[in-house]
Design an enzyme around this catalytic site. Structure first.
Site, short mmCIF file in Angstrom:
data_model
loop_
_atom_site.label_atom_id
_atom_site.label_comp_id
_atom_site.label_asym_id
_atom_site.label_seq_id
_atom_site.Cartn_x
_atom_site.Cartn_y
_atom_site.Cartn_z
N LYS A 46 0.84 -1.20 0.00
CA LYS A 46 0.00 0.00 0.00
C LYS A 46 0.88 1.25 0.00
O LYS A 46 0.69 2.16 -0.80
CB LYS A 46 -0.92 -0.03 1.23
N GLU A 105 10.40 -4.65 4.79
CA GLU A 105 10.51 -6.04 4.34
C GLU A 105 10.25 -6.15 2.84
O GLU A 105 10.99 -6.79 2.10
CB GLU A 105 9.50 -6.93 5.09
N GLY A 132 -4.89 -2.05 4.95
CA GLY A 132 -4.10 -3.19 4.47
C GLY A 132 -4.79 -4.52 4.71
O GLY A 132 -4.86 -5.39 3.83
N ARG A 133 -5.31 -4.71 5.92
CA ARG A 133 -5.91 -6.01 6.27
C ARG A 133 -7.31 -6.17 5.70
O ARG A 133 -7.98 -7.17 5.96
CB ARG A 133 -5.89 -6.20 7.79
N GLU A 159 -4.93 -6.95 14.58
CA GLU A 159 -4.44 -5.61 14.22
C GLU A 159 -5.61 -4.62 14.31
O GLU A 159 -5.42 -3.44 14.55
CB GLU A 159 -3.80 -5.62 12.83
N HIS A 203 -5.58 -33.62 17.16
CA HIS A 203 -4.49 -34.48 17.65
C HIS A 203 -3.35 -33.67 18.22
O HIS A 203 -2.24 -34.17 18.36
CB HIS A 203 -4.03 -35.41 16.53
N LYS A 205 9.21 -1.00 14.46
CA LYS A 205 9.78 -0.62 13.15
C LYS A 205 10.85 0.46 13.33
O LYS A 205 11.93 0.39 12.76
CB LYS A 205 8.68 -0.01 12.26
O1 F6P Z 1 2.16 -4.18 9.95
C1 F6P Z 1 1.71 -2.91 9.64
C2 F6P Z 1 1.22 -2.78 8.24
O2 F6P Z 1 1.06 -1.44 7.99
C3 F6P Z 1 -0.08 -3.55 7.98
O3 F6P Z 1 -1.19 -2.89 8.44
C4 F6P Z 1 -0.02 -3.69 6.50
O4 F6P Z 1 -0.94 -4.63 6.04
C5 F6P Z 1 1.41 -4.09 6.33
O5 F6P Z 1 2.12 -3.32 7.29
C6 F6P Z 1 1.99 -3.87 4.95
O6 F6P Z 1 1.93 -2.54 4.56
P1 F6P Z 1 2.14 -2.12 3.05
O7 F6P Z 1 1.06 -2.73 2.23
O8 F6P Z 1 2.09 -0.63 3.04
O9 F6P Z 1 3.49 -2.63 2.62
#
Ligand code: F6P
Length: 545
Positions: A208, A214, A270-271, A356, A387, A507
């Site tokens: 987003k 990452e 995002g979620r 979240e 199990h 972060k």
């Molecule tokens: O973990 C925080 C967060 O902002 C989530 O809400 C989101 O889904 C994820 O990181 C990834 O964010 P982006 O789509 O901006 O890379």
């Protein structure tokens, strides 16, 4: 409507008092008293049957919970969300994921502008692209068709795509590989590209913000991997990278032509984004028609949530039951147990959606809450869980409400497998609710010393969700059901279910620590003594100067 703080809403103390009165009632007793209970406390909508009779509730409990919903302004909050009000108050944003699945002719306003045409324009572009990739007319740099699609993203930009791919694998292109890279641990990327030919590989960089550490780290590594396969020829990236983002500027900066970018909007959390362009990998896997069927399922549940009376409203009932156990019984977790192997990533997906969203310690206006908010969601597909951890659910000391999810028809009929699977769903909910009494255990001839070990107290609550078959539409319905249950819970707790400030601190600290790990000579550390010692030890172990 002026909503009072939670404890001042009349239904709250009434529920507290009522809880004390009925806490000792058993499901055995409740079922004995009302032979129709199993049919009476069930509701079916949008093709989803919810049996909530095996919950520790009476008609009075339900009446009070429904009152609590009214007194919490749930109706007004639902209308506010669908109207595009900025209900994500801490980020001053609308919350309009429902617009992502609205039909073409619908009108949903954001700042006075109908967003539905934009949503469909992006869906149409996605469909055009997906068809080209699937038909082999989108060619790689050397003219080979794409056989491997790798989504790079994390959180909402990964969990939805992975979950949906796994859930809809039955409908997916079996002659293509779909892989997902999320973790900044290099192993994730290394394993994802193992054995793949760069000339046949397409990366979808999904983020987003397009700034997430990452994802950007993995995207750069992917570009290096690709270029290495093409002898460093920069132009090669054009046919092998597309982006999904709200941030065109950063996409261009990374070097992806914005003509190959699929956008979405800041009013999609995002979620809550698996049905936006973030679902591009899903659409390539299952095709535009199935993707649209999934959106249809989402929309059907949205409409049910928006219009059904609360007493027959699936997400409202599930949300209220979650509040009931969380705040009155002190239950700390909810187990989600899909009896459907294709839903193996569904609990992981729900963890972000629920935790979240509702893992918050202040109300929307910033007051610290004096009640518990979001429970921990977890789970595994049945029968595997039976199990391993079900022992604790059956005989442990904690109360763990469970959601069982099952389908009447399997996608893979194989001898007696499906009846065997389903027998376990029914057996587990029955065993949890009614247990096994001392008399029953003794009547089996159990030696006295073993009787306490073989006792099942029962009275352990569960919901059962029964659907026809795991289709794309059914998946949409299930996800929307949980989204709106989360919304219901967040409304009662008066929290902002749409921000996620809790992820920021870690972060920021990691950004400070990276240079300390990479410094050529011993850096001056000013953390606490534990963090300092760990950093020093790590540097020593990796042989840093
Ligand atoms: O973990 C925080 C967060 O902002 C989530 O809400 C989101 O889904 C994820 O990181 C990834 O964010 P982006 O789509 O901006 O890379």
């Amino acid at each position: 409507m002026k909503v009072r703080t939670l404890r001042r809403r009349p239904a709250w103390p009434a529920l507290n008092k009522h809880h004390k009165e009925i806490a000792k009632l058993t499901l055995r007793h409740l079922f004995d008293q009302d032979p129709q209970r199993g049919e009476r406390l069930a509701v079916e909508a949008a093709g989803v049957y919810l049996d909530y009779s095996k919950n520790r509730v009476t008609d009075e409990t339900l009446r009070l919970l429904l009152q609590l919903a009214e007194q919490s302004g749930l109706r007004e909050n639902i209308d506010a969300m669908f109207r595009g009000d900025k209900i994500n108050v801490s980020e001053k944003r609308s919350v309009l994921h429902v617009a992502l699945r609205a039909p073409r002719d619908a009108t949903i306003l954001h700042d006075g502008q109908n967003v539905v045409p934009e949503v469909h324009a992006v869906l149409d572009r996605m469909a055009g692209f997906a068809v080209r990739v699937r038909s082999g007319t989108w060619l790689g740099h050397t003219g080979k068709p794409i056989r491997n699609v790798i989504n790079i993203g994390i959180g909402g930009s990964d969990l939805g795509p992975v979950m949906a791919y796994e859930a809809l694998r039955h409908y997916s292109r079996r002659d293509m590989n779909f892989r997902f890279v999320s973790n900044v641990d290099g192993t994730d990327f290394t394993e994802a590209v193992h054995g793949l030919d760069p000339a046949e590989t397409l990366f979808i960089v999904s983020s987003k913000t397009f700034t997430t550490l990452e994802t950007m780290t993995n995207a750069h590594t992917a570009r290096d991997w690709l270029l290495a396969g093409f002898g460093g020829e920069q132009a090669a990236t054009a046919r092998h990278f597309v982006a999904v983002s709200t941030n065109a500027q950063e996409v261009a900066k990374f070097g992806i032509d914005t003509a190959n970018m699929f956008g979405f909007w800041d009013w999609v959390g995002g979620r809550y984004s698996m049905d936006s362009a973030i679902g591009l990998s899903t659409m390539i896997a299952v095709g535009p028609e199935s993707f649209r069927a999934m959106l249809g399922g989402f929309h059907e549940m949205d409409e049910h949530f928006r219009t059904a009376p609360f007493a027959r409203n699936l997400p409202v009932l599930m949300g209220l039951l979650a509040v009931w156990y969380n705040d009155f019984f002190g239950a700390q977790t909810v187990a989600v147990l899909p009896y459907e192997q294709y839903l193996k990533r569904f609990p992981a997906y729900l963890q972000q959606l629920t935790m979240e969203s509702n893992g918050k310690h202040v109300t929307r206006d910033g007051r610290r809450v004096d009640y518990d908010t979001g429970p921990i969601y977890w789970g595994e597909p049945g029968t595997n869980g039976q199990h391993s951890f079900y022992q604790l659910i059956h005989q442990g000391t904690r109360l763990i409400p469970c959601d069982f999810i099952a389908f009447a028809r399997t996608l893979n009929p194989l001898g007696r497998h499906h009846d065997t699977l389903m027998s376990n769903v029914f057996a587990q909910t029955e065993a949890l609710a009614f247990g096994k009494t001392e008399d029953q255990v003794k009547a089996e001839g159990t030696p006295d010393g073993l009787v306490p070990h073989r006792l099942f107290d029962g009275n352990r609550p569960s919901n059962t969700l029964l659907l026809d078959q795991l289709t794309p539409a059914a998946l949409g319905k299930l996800v929307a059901l949980y989204e709106h249950s989360v919304f219901t819970q967040g409304t009662i707790w008066q929290i902002d279910s749409f921000d996620q400030w809790g992820v920021e601190l870690g972060k920021a600290l990691a950004q400070n620590i990276i240079p300390e790990l990479e410094a050529p000579s011993e850096p001056t550390l000013s953390h606490d003594s534990s963090t300092n010692a760990l950093i020093r030890r790590y540097r020593k172990m990796k042989g840093a100067g």
